[in-house]
Write an enzyme that holds these catalytic residues in place. Structure first.
Site, PDB file in Angstrom:
ATOM      1  N   HIS A 174       1.164  -0.999   0.068  1.00 48.17           N
ATOM      2  CA  HIS A 174      -0.002  -0.256   0.380  1.00 48.17           C
ATOM      3  C   HIS A 174       0.650   1.032   0.113  1.00 48.17           C
ATOM      4  O   HIS A 174       0.136   2.415  -0.309  1.00 48.17           O
ATOM      5  CB  HIS A 174      -1.020  -0.263   1.165  1.00 48.17           C
ATOM      6  CG  HIS A 174      -2.151  -0.778   1.314  1.00 48.17           C
ATOM      7  ND1 HIS A 174      -3.048  -0.587   0.962  1.00 48.17           N
ATOM      8  CD2 HIS A 174      -2.009  -2.230   1.002  1.00 48.17           C
ATOM      9  CE1 HIS A 174      -3.884  -2.078   0.805  1.00 48.17           C
ATOM     10  NE2 HIS A 174      -3.127  -2.868   0.989  1.00 48.17           N
ATOM     11  N   ASP A 378       3.640   9.333  -0.431  1.00 47.44           N
ATOM     12  CA  ASP A 378       2.575   8.533  -0.303  1.00 47.44           C
ATOM     13  C   ASP A 378       2.110   7.339  -1.257  1.00 47.44           C
ATOM     14  O   ASP A 378       1.842   7.703  -2.600  1.00 47.44           O
ATOM     15  CB  ASP A 378       1.489   9.262  -0.352  1.00 47.44           C
ATOM     16  CG  ASP A 378       0.480   9.035   0.979  1.00 47.44           C
ATOM     17  OD1 ASP A 378      -0.263   8.327   0.818  1.00 47.44           O
ATOM     18  OD2 ASP A 378      -0.409  10.420   1.310  1.00 47.44           O
TER      19      ASP A 378
END
Ligand code: GDG
Length: 487
Positions: A174, A378
């Site tokens: 992720h 991110d």
């Protein structure tokens, strides 16, 4: 109650015509306990498992001085099994706070300077993964398919293979895949390339992540890239592909549209406001965001204009020093920003260091003129997608998005900014607040297309289809036979 073996769930599945022969086993650090969990990823995996049956394995939130060798039932069990692995306090400190969040997280987010090296952390990480692999083998059938989530479990496939599991194992990361240069900050025992080579499918968020992962395989293992896009390493074949994650679009749009969740908004926020929503993490770039907002206030031409910044930043991983440091830094900045700019009837910054209800959050996004998403690094960033999904299509707000967020790879019609450049972010804020309706609509429509294209339901379906079609190790093609005998 402990379980040693789970039943198979031969139900119809929604991601293909062909039925899976075995069951699906999902492994993630957190496991939902509510009968119907909320939140994009958790909800999508819950729905997937509901339709296929199977097992969801995650960590038990309670510590045990001597963790059991077996998985234990936790929460609702009606549609699929939820099983938890136990940890001691030492496991939690070394595996979770230690190796996962004080070594792997900073390395993947380009913060090698924040890495805390400790042999105890390495040992804890290996111990928990090895124990978990044994626990999974105890409940898995040879034809089961295992889907492992995130950096807490990089070595899990290697540990499962060592125990003889030959079925398909997929991994999804992720967070950003680290660049080759940053991998040097990992201890020698953490051989990401070898660990990942034992999966059949390595799923990453973006095309840039895939490029970095391929580079690692080539450089660390001398692996070849084949015509079909797979990596060849000895007898093994690994598919490395990007699966950009998204949100449950329909549900989020519906929540943002509901009138029953209208929130009483403070006077400061009843006019123009800008919103930021992030776990309080150093990767999210919050101090620079506050600085950029301060710079905007200083430089704005119309001093009568009084936009506010609403920053919601719930606490996270408070046992890690770097997280305590970022909290203090932010509190100091927030105090200064308000001290210098507030008026008797106006508080420019509203900083909330706690969790807000999802319904309320959706409404706050909808009413905000600008969504500020400015991480230094991110994997994807779901807040960017939630902000867009929550907008009124007839009068949408503007998303200001860091180029370093995975979401920026496709959401190119957001106002893209460099999160290190305070001046650029403050100019983007001014541009967003002044943007004419037609331009706002055009940018919103383009971003919304991307949000819909990456809906989380479709994401899990795509991933599982790819895992079903993958096969890594040619010698494992006869998988299952010897395992069945020993079962
Ligand atoms: C990792 C990767 C990747 C936040 N505050 C509140 C709240 N939230 C919710 C947001 C959003 C989620 O938390 C945060 O998701 P992000 O994607 O922004 O970031 P991470 O937590 O770092 O997630 C990331 C993601 O995994 C999925 O693959 O995109 O890159 O780092 O949904 O809304 N929710 C509520 N109250 C809050 O105060 N209810």
């Amino acid at each position: 109650m402990m379980v040693s073996h789970a039943p198979s769930f031969p139900r119809e599945n929604k991601w293909g015509n062909e039925q899976m022969s075995g069951k699906l086993i999902v492994v993630s650090n957190r496991i939902p306990t509510a009968a119907t969990p909320s939140g994009g990823l958790v909800f999508a995996l819950h729905e997937t498992l509901r339709s296929t049956g199977g097992i969801w394995i995650g960590s038990d939130p309670e510590f045990r001085s001597t963790p059991s060798d077996e998985l234990k039932k936790i929460g609702d069990q009606s549609d699929y099994q939820r099983l938890a692995f136990e940890m001691s306090e030492e496991d939690y400190k070394t595996f979770y706070l230690g190796f996962a969040n004080s070594v792997l997280w900073p390395v993947c987010h380009r913060r090698g300077d924040l890495v805390q090296m400790s042999r105890r952390f390495e040992e804890g990480y290996r111990r928990v993964n090895k124990r978990l692999a044994q626990q999974i083998v105890n409940v898995a059938d040879p034809e089961d398919m295992i889907w492992v989530h995130d950096y807490h479990f990089f070595p899990l496939a290697s540990d499962l293979r060592e125990l003889g599991f030959k079925g398909k194992i997929g991994f999804f990361l992720h967070i950003p895949f680290p660049a080759l240069g940053d991998l040097g900050a990992l201890p020698e025992s953490a051989n990401l390339a070898r660990w990942l080579a034992d999966y059949d499918l390595v799923g990453l968020q973006t095309r840039s992540d895939v490029a970095r992962c391929l580079e690692m395989f080539r450089s660390e293992l001398g692996a070849e890239l084949m015509n079909d896009g797979k990596i060849k390493y000895g007898e093994q074949r690994v598919s490395v592909r990007s699966f950009p994650i998204g949100i449950d679009v329909e549900a989020f749009v519906a929540t943002a549209n509901q009138t029953s969740n209208d929130v009483e908004i403070a006077k400061d926020l009843s006019g123009e406001y800008v919103i930021g929503v992030d776990r309080l993490d150093y990767s999210k770039g919050l101090p620079n965001r506050f600085r950029a907002f301060g710079r905007y206030l200083e430089t704005r031409k119309d001093k009568e204009r009084r936009p506010s910044l609403l920053q919601i930043a719930p606490p996270t991983r408070e046992g890690v020093t770097a997280y305590r440091d970022i909290r203090f830094e932010l509190e100091e900045l927030a105090g200064r920003l308000n001290g210098e700019n507030a008026e008797l009837d106006w508080t420019p910054l509203r900083y909330i260091h706690r969790n807000i209800d999802r319904d309320v959050l959706a409404k706050l996004y909808r009413n905000a003129r600008v969504g500020l998403v400015t991480p230094f690094a991110d994997g994807m960033n779901l807040v960017a997608k939630e902000y867009i999904a929550a907008q009124d299509p007839e009068d949408p707000g503007v998303l200001v998005l860091s180029r370093m967020a995975g979401a920026a790879e496709d959401m190119t019609e957001a106002l893209l900014v460099n999160p290190y450049d305070i001046e650029e972010m403050s100019e983007a804020l001014a541009q967003a607040l002044d943007m004419p309706l037609e331009e706002r609509k055009a940018r919103y429509q383009d971003c919304m297309k991307r949000v819909k294209a990456t809906d989380v339901g479709r994401w899990s379906e795509n991933y599982l289809n790819a895992l079903k079609d993958s096969r890594t190790n040619l010698s494992w093609n006869s998988f299952g036979d010897d395992q069945k005998e020993s079962d």
